[in-house]
Write an enzyme that holds these catalytic residues in place. Sequence first.
Site, PDB file in Angstrom:
ATOM      1  N   HIS A   1       2.787  -5.480  -4.318  1.00 51.28           N
ATOM      2  CA  HIS A   1       1.491  -6.165  -4.283  1.00 51.28           C
ATOM      3  C   HIS A   1       0.547  -5.436  -5.239  1.00 51.28           C
ATOM      4  CE1 HIS A   1       2.298  -7.630   0.125  1.00 51.28           C
ATOM      5  NE2 HIS A   1       3.065  -8.235  -0.763  1.00 51.28           N
TER       6      HIS A   1
ATOM      7  N   ASP B   1       4.616  -8.848   5.119  1.00 50.51           N
ATOM      8  CA  ASP B   1       5.321  -9.513   4.031  1.00 50.51           C
ATOM      9  C   ASP B   1       6.697  -8.879   3.856  1.00 50.51           C
ATOM     10  OD1 ASP B   1       5.814 -11.196   1.884  1.00 50.51           O
ATOM     11  OD2 ASP B   1       4.874  -9.850   0.425  1.00 50.51           O
TER      12      ASP B   1
ATOM     13  N   THR C   1       0.832  -1.206   0.000  1.00 48.86           N
ATOM     14  CA  THR C   1       0.000   0.000   0.000  1.00 48.86           C
ATOM     15  C   THR C   1       0.868   1.260   0.000  1.00 48.86           C
ATOM     16  OG1 THR C   1      -1.636  -1.208   1.297  1.00 48.86           O
ATOM     17  CG2 THR C   1      -1.889   1.183   1.169  1.00 48.86           C
TER      18      THR C   1
END
Length: 367
Positions: free
Chosen positions: A214, A310, A188
């Site tokens: 991501h 992650d 993000t």
Amino acid sequence: MAIRVLVVDDSSFFRRRVSEILNQDPLLTVVDTAANGQEAVEKAKSLRPDVITMDIEMPVMDGISAVRAIMQQSPTPVLMFSSLTHEGARATLDALDAGAMDFLPKRFEDIARSKEEAVLLLQQRVKAIARRRTFASPRPLATPLRERPAPSALLAERSTPTPAVTERRTPPRRSGKGYQLLAIGTSTGGPVALQRVLTRLPASFPHPIVLIQHMPGTFTTAFAARLDGLCQIRVKEAEDGDQLRPGHAYLAPGGKQMLFEGRPGAARLRIMEGNDKVNYKPCVDITFASAAKTYGGNVLAVVLTGMGADGREGARLLKEQGATIWAQDEESCVVYGMPQAVAKAGIASESLPLSLIGEAIVGEMGA
């Protein structure tokens, strides 16, 4: 006090659906809705919501123009909803350039494996970006570097929160360590963060770079092309069998996993289908762990803004091999999740503001 949300979409069905999902969480409350971008600009100014969810294609004023106007008049964290198409990807990247903080696919079945998971993810994303304060600083749409008259006219920087007094003001002193790979993982807030970092690297950057963001599969092709146009280094979406070359960055394709094979100096990328048991596709942990096996300690790994953890375990494996790990600092993150996980575990040797990371990479890796 509940986080106040303004929901913007030209579909009354979608406005109602998003509102119902958000109102299920006691920490969220939808204060109003808007059917087009102009209404959104006006209601953002009068209601002062904590977060706005925004569609892209709307009558009267589209979502990208609305985001730009909101950032100029009443800066507010914005979560975009996007279609998972190539055009949808380009529009979403334009919205992030305009100041939006994050995005989600508009089809909820594309968000997660179940309805319950999709509901939770939307609620989490809204709460995550609500914690970040947004400042007015109009940002023109990025112009490809190769169309510009001089390297000094790089991508205009997105404003970030006022730094804490203790924030590092200068890059860390060069360690003198030798490197063979730069690896960057993010989620993000990553598209804007990666632009700011990579536009600082010269065309003569002496090592290959791998990027793990991501992002859905339909977005990574468009994002790699945009970065390639903005940067002095070359950027491409990674393909199976790519040989790693200095001054080239390889973006992991969405929906797949990126690994290494071979030896340093002659390594190639392997792009593989992701295991459904792994939450992230691509996954920072998987690529970092593969880098540890192939490159050992000759890696500088940087963990940028993102939700979750992650990258922590992959960074741990890299550090055990002697690699250098840096994290983005809390003040400059959109979401201080992934960098915090690395920092709290004692894995990162430096926590750096985003504004210094590109310069610090150049200094540390001898470009």
